[in-house]
Motif scaffolding. Sequence first.
Motif, mmCIF file in Angstrom:
data_model
loop_
_atom_site.group_PDB
_atom_site.id
_atom_site.type_symbol
_atom_site.label_atom_id
_atom_site.label_comp_id
_atom_site.label_asym_id
_atom_site.label_seq_id
_atom_site.Cartn_x
_atom_site.Cartn_y
_atom_site.Cartn_z
ATOM 1 N N ARG A 88 0.832 -1.211 0.000
ATOM 2 C CA ARG A 88 0.000 0.000 0.000
ATOM 3 C C ARG A 88 0.867 1.261 0.000
ATOM 4 O O ARG A 88 0.591 2.230 -0.704
ATOM 5 N N LEU A 89 1.922 1.246 0.817
ATOM 6 C CA LEU A 89 2.789 2.423 0.897
ATOM 7 C C LEU A 89 3.580 2.631 -0.393
ATOM 8 O O LEU A 89 3.723 3.766 -0.856
ATOM 9 N N VAL A 90 4.069 1.559 -0.982
ATOM 10 C CA VAL A 90 4.779 1.669 -2.258
ATOM 11 C C VAL A 90 3.837 2.245 -3.318
ATOM 12 O O VAL A 90 4.203 3.144 -4.079
ATOM 13 N N GLY A 91 2.613 1.746 -3.369
ATOM 14 C CA GLY A 91 1.626 2.264 -4.314
ATOM 15 C C GLY A 91 1.344 3.731 -4.085
ATOM 16 O O GLY A 91 1.217 4.512 -5.047
ATOM 17 N N LEU A 92 1.254 4.140 -2.827
ATOM 18 C CA LEU A 92 1.018 5.545 -2.498
ATOM 19 C C LEU A 92 2.173 6.416 -2.978
ATOM 20 O O LEU A 92 1.951 7.464 -3.591
ATOM 21 N N VAL A 93 3.387 5.994 -2.693
ATOM 22 C CA VAL A 93 4.562 6.768 -3.109
ATOM 23 C C VAL A 93 4.606 6.900 -4.626
ATOM 24 O O VAL A 93 4.865 7.982 -5.163
ATOM 25 N N ARG A 94 4.329 5.829 -5.325
ATOM 26 C CA ARG A 94 4.377 5.870 -6.794
ATOM 27 C C ARG A 94 3.254 6.717 -7.387
ATOM 28 O O ARG A 94 3.461 7.450 -8.341
ATOM 29 N N ALA A 95 2.063 6.630 -6.805
ATOM 30 C CA ALA A 95 0.912 7.362 -7.351
ATOM 31 C C ALA A 95 0.867 8.822 -6.894
ATOM 32 O O ALA A 95 0.404 9.688 -7.633
ATOM 33 N N GLU A 96 1.322 9.086 -5.697
ATOM 34 C CA GLU A 96 1.157 10.425 -5.102
ATOM 35 C C GLU A 96 2.478 11.055 -4.684
ATOM 36 O O GLU A 96 2.500 11.925 -3.818
ATOM 37 N N GLY A 97 3.572 10.631 -5.294
ATOM 38 C CA GLY A 97 4.891 11.168 -4.937
ATOM 39 C C GLY A 97 4.972 12.679 -5.049
ATOM 40 O O GLY A 97 5.557 13.346 -4.201
ATOM 41 N N GLU A 98 4.363 13.230 -6.093
ATOM 42 C CA GLU A 98 4.378 14.688 -6.281
ATOM 43 C C GLU A 98 3.651 15.383 -5.130
ATOM 44 O O GLU A 98 4.149 16.371 -4.573
ATOM 45 N N ALA A 99 2.481 14.888 -4.761
ATOM 46 C CA ALA A 99 1.725 15.475 -3.648
ATOM 47 C C ALA A 99 2.514 15.344 -2.348
ATOM 48 O O ALA A 99 2.580 16.296 -1.556
ATOM 49 N N LEU A 100 3.119 14.184 -2.123
ATOM 50 C CA LEU A 100 3.899 13.974 -0.902
ATOM 51 C C LEU A 100 5.072 14.948 -0.820
ATOM 52 O O LEU A 100 5.424 15.404 0.268
ATOM 53 N N SER A 101 5.637 15.296 -1.947
ATOM 54 C CA SER A 101 6.757 16.239 -1.947
ATOM 55 C C SER A 101 6.301 17.681 -1.706
ATOM 56 O O SER A 101 7.100 18.527 -1.324
ATOM 57 N N GLN A 102 5.005 17.953 -1.897
ATOM 58 C CA GLN A 102 4.477 19.309 -1.722
ATOM 59 C C GLN A 102 3.981 19.582 -0.310
ATOM 60 O O GLN A 102 3.798 20.731 0.069
ATOM 61 N N GLY A 103 3.699 18.548 0.461
ATOM 62 C CA GLY A 103 3.191 18.714 1.816
ATOM 63 C C GLY A 103 1.732 18.352 1.927
ATOM 64 O O GLY A 103 0.869 19.150 1.568
ATOM 65 N N VAL A 104 1.455 17.136 2.406
ATOM 66 C CA VAL A 104 0.086 16.646 2.547
ATOM 67 C C VAL A 104 -0.054 15.827 3.826
ATOM 68 O O VAL A 104 0.918 15.336 4.383
ATOM 69 N N LEU A 105 -1.290 15.691 4.253
ATOM 70 C CA LEU A 105 -1.654 14.736 5.297
ATOM 71 C C LEU A 105 -2.488 13.668 4.609
ATOM 72 O O LEU A 105 -3.548 13.965 4.048
ATOM 73 N N VAL A 106 -1.978 12.452 4.608
ATOM 74 C CA VAL A 106 -2.652 11.324 3.973
ATOM 75 C C VAL A 106 -3.218 10.439 5.073
ATOM 76 O O VAL A 106 -2.515 10.092 6.020
ATOM 77 N N THR A 107 -4.489 10.089 4.952
ATOM 78 C CA THR A 107 -5.100 9.123 5.861
ATOM 79 C C THR A 107 -5.366 7.863 5.069
ATOM 80 O O THR A 107 -6.151 7.868 4.126
ATOM 81 N N MET A 108 -4.668 6.803 5.430
ATOM 82 C CA MET A 108 -4.777 5.531 4.742
ATOM 83 C C MET A 108 -5.633 4.595 5.599
ATOM 84 O O MET A 108 -5.231 4.208 6.691
ATOM 85 N N GLU A 109 -6.833 4.280 5.088
ATOM 86 C CA GLU A 109 -7.756 3.412 5.806
ATOM 87 C C GLU A 109 -7.892 2.081 5.066
ATOM 88 O O GLU A 109 -7.325 1.904 3.987
ATOM 89 N N GLU A 110 -8.665 1.173 5.640
ATOM 90 C CA GLU A 110 -8.848 -0.157 5.058
ATOM 91 C C GLU A 110 -9.200 -0.100 3.574
ATOM 92 O O GLU A 110 -8.588 -0.770 2.761
ATOM 93 N N SER A 111 -10.197 0.712 3.234
ATOM 94 C CA SER A 111 -10.712 0.694 1.865
ATOM 95 C C SER A 111 -10.547 2.012 1.113
ATOM 96 O O SER A 111 -11.029 2.135 -0.005
ATOM 97 N N SER A 112 -9.885 2.986 1.724
ATOM 98 C CA SER A 112 -9.738 4.271 1.046
ATOM 99 C C SER A 112 -8.485 4.993 1.522
ATOM 100 O O SER A 112 -7.914 4.660 2.562
ATOM 101 N N THR A 113 -8.094 5.989 0.735
ATOM 102 C CA THR A 113 -6.973 6.857 1.075
ATOM 103 C C THR A 113 -7.411 8.288 0.781
ATOM 104 O O THR A 113 -7.875 8.583 -0.311
ATOM 105 N N ARG A 114 -7.285 9.160 1.791
ATOM 106 C CA ARG A 114 -7.655 10.572 1.634
ATOM 107 C C ARG A 114 -6.402 11.436 1.723
ATOM 108 O O ARG A 114 -5.531 11.160 2.541
ATOM 109 N N ILE A 115 -6.360 12.471 0.914
ATOM 110 C CA ILE A 115 -5.206 13.364 0.896
ATOM 111 C C ILE A 115 -5.685 14.799 1.115
ATOM 112 O O ILE A 115 -6.593 15.261 0.438
ATOM 113 N N ARG A 116 -5.052 15.467 2.085
ATOM 114 C CA ARG A 116 -5.336 16.882 2.357
ATOM 115 C C ARG A 116 -4.036 17.650 2.234
ATOM 116 O O ARG A 116 -3.044 17.294 2.860
ATOM 117 N N PHE A 117 -4.044 18.704 1.429
ATOM 118 C CA PHE A 117 -2.849 19.509 1.270
ATOM 119 C C PHE A 117 -2.630 20.380 2.499
ATOM 120 O O PHE A 117 -3.578 20.821 3.138
#
Length: 121
Positions: A88-117
């Motif tokens: 899950r974390l590898v997938g997140l880094v690959r899909a959202e690497g740009e957002a992660l580099s900009q500053g986000v709070l990601v909530t990773m739950e059982e069936s969903s992932t939410r991203i807040r800048f």
Amino acid sequence: MKLLLDVNLPASLADELQRSGVEASSWLQLGDQSAGDLEIVTFASANGFTIVTKDLDFGEILALNRQTSPSVVLVRIRDTLLADLSVRLVGLVRAEGEALSQGVLVTMEESSTRIRFLPIL
């Protein structure tokens, strides 16, 4: 993209992530285990890490201080296998690497992932 695993996640997760090509370290390897969350946030921000944690306090610190970094991934998944969390974390880094580099709070739950800048207002 560098991940910093909080003390509430097994250090072996860093090894699993590295085998998948994601740069990861555990706070257990880098810092004082008794360090407070604010110290970890300061270290991560200064050194270009994204924090991965199960601790809700990190999001609160970001919000209260209106910080724009570091990014934080809040893992809200119960009883998951280490390999599954790594995927899950590898997938997140690959899909959202740009957002992660900009500053986000990601909530990773059982069936969903939410991203807040950041900053969180």
